[in-house]
Design an enzyme around this catalytic site. Sequence first.
Site, PDB file in Angstrom:
ATOM      1  N   ARG A  58      14.485 -11.534 -59.716  1.00 30.93           N
ATOM      2  CA  ARG A  58      13.192 -11.665 -60.419  1.00 30.93           C
ATOM      3  C   ARG A  58      12.279 -10.463 -60.178  1.00 30.93           C
ATOM      4  O   ARG A  58      11.051 -10.607 -60.099  1.00 30.93           O
ATOM      5  CB  ARG A  58      12.493 -12.965 -60.026  1.00 30.93           C
ATOM      6  CG  ARG A  58      13.207 -14.216 -60.511  1.00 30.93           C
ATOM      7  CD  ARG A  58      12.449 -15.460 -60.117  1.00 30.93           C
ATOM      8  NE  ARG A  58      12.464 -15.660 -58.671  1.00 30.93           N
ATOM      9  CZ  ARG A  58      11.631 -16.445 -58.006  1.00 30.93           C
ATOM     10  NH1 ARG A  58      10.690 -17.110 -58.656  1.00 30.93           N
ATOM     11  NH2 ARG A  58      11.724 -16.568 -56.690  1.00 30.93           N
ATOM     12  N   LEU A  77      11.314  -8.195 -62.196  1.00 31.69           N
ATOM     13  CA  LEU A  77      10.339  -8.000 -63.262  1.00 31.69           C
ATOM     14  C   LEU A  77       9.169  -8.964 -63.111  1.00 31.69           C
ATOM     15  O   LEU A  77       8.009  -8.573 -63.300  1.00 31.69           O
ATOM     16  CB  LEU A  77      11.004  -8.185 -64.629  1.00 31.69           C
ATOM     17  CG  LEU A  77      10.092  -7.977 -65.837  1.00 31.69           C
ATOM     18  CD1 LEU A  77       9.499  -6.573 -65.850  1.00 31.69           C
ATOM     19  CD2 LEU A  77      10.842  -8.250 -67.144  1.00 31.69           C
ATOM     20  N   LYS A  78       9.452 -10.199 -62.787  1.00 37.66           N
ATOM     21  CA  LYS A  78       8.384 -11.191 -62.586  1.00 37.66           C
ATOM     22  C   LYS A  78       7.369 -10.694 -61.568  1.00 37.66           C
ATOM     23  O   LYS A  78       6.152 -10.704 -61.819  1.00 37.66           O
ATOM     24  CB  LYS A  78       8.982 -12.514 -62.121  1.00 37.66           C
ATOM     25  CG  LYS A  78       7.955 -13.522 -61.601  1.00 37.66           C
ATOM     26  CD  LYS A  78       8.627 -14.705 -60.934  1.00 37.66           C
ATOM     27  CE  LYS A  78       7.610 -15.621 -60.272  1.00 37.66           C
ATOM     28  NZ  LYS A  78       6.690 -16.249 -61.224  1.00 37.66           N
ATOM     29  N   ILE A 132      -2.599 -32.880 -66.517  1.00 33.50           N
ATOM     30  CA  ILE A 132      -1.213 -33.161 -66.888  1.00 33.50           C
ATOM     31  C   ILE A 132      -0.322 -33.370 -65.671  1.00 33.50           C
ATOM     32  O   ILE A 132       0.746 -33.962 -65.777  1.00 33.50           O
ATOM     33  CB  ILE A 132      -0.673 -32.043 -67.802  1.00 33.50           C
ATOM     34  CG1 ILE A 132      -1.560 -31.921 -69.047  1.00 33.50           C
ATOM     35  CG2 ILE A 132       0.760 -32.299 -68.214  1.00 33.50           C
ATOM     36  CD1 ILE A 132      -1.731 -33.213 -69.822  1.00 33.50           C
ATOM     37  N   SER A 192       0.289 -30.978 -62.475  1.00 28.04           N
ATOM     38  CA  SER A 192       0.372 -30.001 -61.388  1.00 28.04           C
ATOM     39  C   SER A 192      -0.941 -29.259 -61.207  1.00 28.04           C
ATOM     40  O   SER A 192      -1.691 -29.039 -62.158  1.00 28.04           O
ATOM     41  CB  SER A 192       1.498 -29.003 -61.656  1.00 28.04           C
ATOM     42  OG  SER A 192       1.269 -28.286 -62.848  1.00 28.04           O
ATOM     43  N   ASP A 228       7.050 -37.222 -68.180  1.00 28.88           N
ATOM     44  CA  ASP A 228       6.950 -36.044 -69.039  1.00 28.88           C
ATOM     45  C   ASP A 228       8.194 -35.882 -69.901  1.00 28.88           C
ATOM     46  O   ASP A 228       9.314 -35.888 -69.390  1.00 28.88           O
ATOM     47  CB  ASP A 228       6.781 -34.777 -68.195  1.00 28.88           C
ATOM     48  CG  ASP A 228       5.390 -34.652 -67.601  1.00 28.88           C
ATOM     49  OD1 ASP A 228       4.468 -35.300 -68.118  1.00 28.88           O
ATOM     50  OD2 ASP A 228       5.225 -33.893 -66.631  1.00 28.88           O
ATOM     51  N   GLU A 255       0.167 -30.574 -76.434  1.00 33.84           N
ATOM     52  CA  GLU A 255      -0.378 -29.220 -76.508  1.00 33.84           C
ATOM     53  C   GLU A 255      -0.936 -29.006 -77.903  1.00 33.84           C
ATOM     54  O   GLU A 255      -0.219 -29.124 -78.889  1.00 33.84           O
ATOM     55  CB  GLU A 255       0.729 -28.198 -76.219  1.00 33.84           C
ATOM     56  CG  GLU A 255       0.254 -26.755 -76.155  1.00 33.84           C
ATOM     57  CD  GLU A 255       0.123 -26.107 -77.509  1.00 33.84           C
ATOM     58  OE1 GLU A 255      -0.802 -25.290 -77.672  1.00 33.84           O
ATOM     59  OE2 GLU A 255       0.907 -26.412 -78.413  1.00 33.84           O
ATOM     60  N   HIS A 294      -1.920 -21.507 -70.333  1.00 29.51           N
ATOM     61  CA  HIS A 294      -1.077 -20.323 -70.192  1.00 29.51           C
ATOM     62  C   HIS A 294      -1.902 -19.043 -70.207  1.00 29.51           C
ATOM     63  O   HIS A 294      -1.380 -17.966 -69.928  1.00 29.51           O
ATOM     64  CB  HIS A 294      -0.035 -20.280 -71.312  1.00 29.51           C
ATOM     65  CG  HIS A 294       0.829 -21.502 -71.342  1.00 29.51           C
ATOM     66  ND1 HIS A 294       0.554 -22.578 -72.161  1.00 29.51           N
ATOM     67  CD2 HIS A 294       1.932 -21.842 -70.636  1.00 29.51           C
ATOM     68  CE1 HIS A 294       1.464 -23.514 -71.963  1.00 29.51           C
ATOM     69  NE2 HIS A 294       2.306 -23.099 -71.045  1.00 29.51           N
TER      70      HIS A 294
END
Length: 763
Positions: A16, A18-19, A440, A442, A608, A674, A703
Amino acid sequence: MVTTHNLGFPRIGAHRELKFALEKYWKGESSRAELKAVGAQLRARHWQDQARLDFSPVGDFAFYDQVLDMSFTLGNLPERVRGFHGDALDNAFRVARGRSAHGADDHSACCGGVAAGEMTKWFDTNYHYIVPEFDTNTQFSLDPSRLLEQIKEAHAQGVKAKPVIIGPVTYLWLGKAKDGSDKLTLLPRLLPVYAALLDYFTAQGIDWVQIDEPVLVTELDARWRDAFVPAYDALAARRVRVLLATYFGQLKENLELACQLPVDGLHIDAIHARDEVAQVAAQVPETAVLSVGVINGRNVWKTDLNAALAWLEPLHATLGDRLWIAPSCSLLHSPVDLNSERKLDADIRSWLAFALQKLDELTLLASALNNGRACVEAELLANAKAIESRRASPRVHNAAVKAALARIDASLGQRANAYPARAAKQAAALALPAFPTTTIGSFPQTADIRRARSQFKAGELDYAGYKLAMEREITRAVKEQETLGLDVLVHGEAERNDMVEYFGEQLDGYVFSQFGWVQSYGSRCVKPPILFGDISRPKAMTVEWICYAQAQTAKPMKGMLTGPVTILNWSFVRDDQPRSVSCRQLALAIREEVLDLEKAGVRVIQIDEAALREGLPLRRSQWNEYLQWAVESFRIAANGVQDETQIHTHMCYSEFNDIIASIAEMDADVITIETSRSDMELLDAFDDFHYPNQIGPGVYDIHSPNIPDQAHVVDLMKKAAERIPAERLWVNPDCGLKTRAWEEVIPALKNMVAAARTLRQAV
């Protein structure tokens, strides 16, 4: 000789890289040059990994999203960012992430008051793309700089480069006309830009370009089908050769069209469309190559190479050098390297192949086809042994689970009473105000949380210490929610690394990788669990944490579960039985957890189903079968509770106008969805369909770092109240808050709660 190539490679890096580089840059902790250097290093490494192929993809790398990159290549920038004259990469981040004006700072990645672009699923995968925006006046202008730079890098490394671009018809199909205009009228403006881009490729010495038109595997109306011939006629005069790539499904009624287009080669997904290969081989021009995707690019199972060869050899005899082989689709959807895995069970590991191993399989098939099976006899024998080991393993098959499946009947999916009777009992039990507020599930995964989890998994922290750390975070989340004035609370999911992995870790029939990450969007990566066998629940999974949280407050606390359909759709699923069977097994396991939560006194339970729509087949004619077993699975999981227990479900990115009847059949008491990025357009579904239960339309986009304005939330809810009776509306964000910081979450929720109180005054 058979030619090998790849349609795309995972861009995030085996660990990861790039993350972490992106998030460091966005926080202002590194420079743009440092971020770009990481990108260059990853591209170089990935081309080296693919050096064994005859052609390697170039242009498949993106810092955020390949569709967003294509928009910038075509000069299709949203109006709100066209005045920005800085680096194009920062402008792309403006479109992808947005930025609230008061959150702006001097860092180069700052986006200044810009709304984030709409994001949705890439076909039927768990990857998300930034939706191109159009209107009647949209104009296109070529900016080939990104692609040309990557081609030069590849050539300097000695790579036989095959640029990859999204085709003009698919690009328009993926986008959204903000003014409701006809997107296809833009095609004549778009094609000269594509033609100019192909000429640039020729000037760079490129022999082949891959143009992706996956929309050909969907059910297109006549106007969209008719757009293909003039589009590719306009590009046919270019000197670079074109490989038209389709994937994710069968061509069906579009098969003849695809075979007749004036291109030099056609790629089809031989995992999903194997039955069409012979027909395609007979219909493509004798001068055209046929690329068959024989390695599954979307799963993690080893290919049965002997079976693949038995199928390929006659095709090779017919096509000869015109046969190309590749993965079925881009390997973007596969983890990078199985060799990174040091803790996987040895038997199960022997059944798997990640991206690099899939390329090994590809080159082995090519060797056998080009030089005969004898040259790879040992490898084929080892592969056959692994395939048989998996088929016969007692770890895959559980007689008790199969017996439980056989006992399923309609009563398992029925509540005792219909929604109106349940709603009255729940209102009395919960005593919630009008426009009740909740989240929602978290809350931010802080550095302290990640550190404690990492130490616990590494054996540096015992369970008692880990539990104490998680309880501390749960207490904080509860106190913050009480201070904010939320009505139905959540425990914050501090103990959960991922909403699917967390449950999979506690279910028999699953196994987990350490580095099996795939990109979901931007820097967001997920590590899907691997569903390898029959599913069962050895013990309760969430009850202890929820009960601890409930003890901290007198307000209702939601139990938080991931539904069976979402667990299935966000897993790497066994391919030796129908997905519907695995989903029902998951439903029985989640049902047991729901009943344990209710027994423990939890009166609001959220299940969910964020990925319900994601599992829809690409062809509408195949939807009913999927929806039937998906809805049945949810009802099995949810409907064993008493009337007084309120069942919630959540769906994100779900354009559900066309499946609203099936969602109603799920019979959840409350659904949260959403809607913020689409400005409540998702609620258009309720103009023509009377949704009977309660609904929480997401009022702000989690987001994006944008902080929602109180007045804007009020306006959105008023729009919602035009379609849904106010007494059935909830106020909530559009998704979980795991990826945000507390500094963003608190002011956002404060404004949301204030908006709800304003709305109550008008009731």
